[in-house]
Design a protein around this motif. Structure first.
Motif, short mmCIF file in Angstrom:
data_model
loop_
_atom_site.label_atom_id
_atom_site.label_comp_id
_atom_site.label_asym_id
_atom_site.label_seq_id
_atom_site.Cartn_x
_atom_site.Cartn_y
_atom_site.Cartn_z
N THR A 50 36.77 46.41 44.49
CA THR A 50 36.16 47.40 43.59
C THR A 50 34.96 46.84 42.83
O THR A 50 33.96 47.53 42.63
N THR A 84 48.06 44.98 42.84
CA THR A 84 47.11 45.94 42.29
C THR A 84 47.33 46.13 40.79
O THR A 84 48.42 45.90 40.26
N VAL A 121 40.48 53.29 40.86
CA VAL A 121 40.10 51.88 40.85
C VAL A 121 41.34 51.00 40.70
O VAL A 121 41.48 49.98 41.38
N GLY A 155 41.95 47.95 42.92
CA GLY A 155 41.62 46.69 42.25
C GLY A 155 42.85 45.84 42.01
O GLY A 155 43.95 46.34 41.78
N ASN A 189 40.42 40.98 38.88
CA ASN A 189 40.04 41.19 37.50
C ASN A 189 39.80 39.87 36.79
O ASN A 189 38.89 39.74 35.97
#
Length: 288
Positions: A37, A83, A112, A116, A121
């Protein structure tokens, strides 16, 4: 190990099935991808597409959420390819690290979060999950091309590359501290209610006894901040719980921030100080 050619963009995608395969296929121009993403946002912003991608989605070691024991201590282990949506809902995260679930719910839009990953992240270095992982005192298990090792998340942020091999995050390890279940908090401040980049993200933990602070951990992130602990402010609050004014001033001066087209550096510091002052005051007033 599979390989795809994306045709129009002339990007080759390798899909290894175990960590040991990565060193064999990594090139100077390789870029690692899982949910993708963040990379998609970069490409839409005009960043050149890579000629070689290494997809991490098929590597089993990067998946799963479980309780593990390391050196007779228990940890919540989260695979880097998990995720963000799963981090919002998994029973072990809700039980042992609910502040992480809270933060993940505030990251981007549902579509997202469904793609993601928690590892992505963190890998972006400015993700909203990082301040939370700071106050949870999380560690990362990383692969350096030869072996896996466990390092503090702060060390990973400072040393992402060593011996020409990118540290790959394989799992996140959060120590389970039954006595620290309460008094965690996370707040993300954006320019609108949802689906927006953070002006600033704040995570904290406070342990109090008789209205005195015995443990304090605070972290700042969000926006373009390199996430950071507020060590000076923590020490002031532990040493002198009654002097909240000194704590407020320490917050304003103890972290590096920036101005942009929308928000000034001064405003970000003021917002952080106001939020932390209010949260700490509320927790201290409720303490026995």
């Amino acid at each position: 190990m599979a390989q795809l050619n994306t045709g129009y963009y002339q990007t080759v995608v390798d899909i290894p099935k175990q960590l040991g395969d990565i060193k064999k296929i990594k090139r100077e121009d390789s870029l690692f991808i899982s949910g993708g993403t963040l990379l998609q946002l970069n490409w839409e912003a005009g960043v050149d597409r890579p000629s070689h991608l290494i997809s991490m989605e098929m590597i089993k070691e990067l998946h799963g959420i479980q309780i593990v024991s390391i050196d007779q201590k228990e940890f919540l282990e989260i695979g880097a390819a998990t995720t963000l949506a799963d981090c919002c809902e998994h029973k072990n995260i809700l039980k042992y690290a609910p502040i992480l679930a809270d933060a993940c719910k505030k990251i981007a839009a549902p579509a997202v979060r469904n793609r993601g990953t928690i590892g992505g992240n963190i890998a972006g270095k400015v993700g909203d999950s990082i301040p939370v992982l700071f106050v949870l005192e999380a560690k990362l298990r990383v692969y350096d091309g030869e072996r896996e090792r466990v390092i503090p998340i702060q060390e990973w942020l400072k040393t992402a590359i060593q011996q020409n091999f990118l540290y790959i995050i394989t799992t996140i390890l959060i120590p389970i501290k039954e006595k620290e279940k309460g008094n965690y908090f996370f707040q993300k401040v954006g320019r609108r209610e949802s689906f927006t980049a953070a002006i600033i993200s704040i995570a904290g933990f406070l342990k109090t006894v008789d209205k005195k602070v015995t443990i304090a951990r605070f972290a700042i992130g969000g926006g373009a901040h390199l996430p950071q602990r507020l060590i000076e402010a923590e020490e002031i609050l532990v040493d002198n719980s009654c002097d909240l004014l000194a704590f407020y001033k320490a917050v304003e001066t103890s972290f590096a921030t920036y101005s942009d087209a929308f928000v000034t550096e001064k405003y970000r510091k003021k917002v952080a100080a106001n939020i932390l002052f209010t949260k700490c005051q509320e927790i201290m007033e409720k303490s026995e």
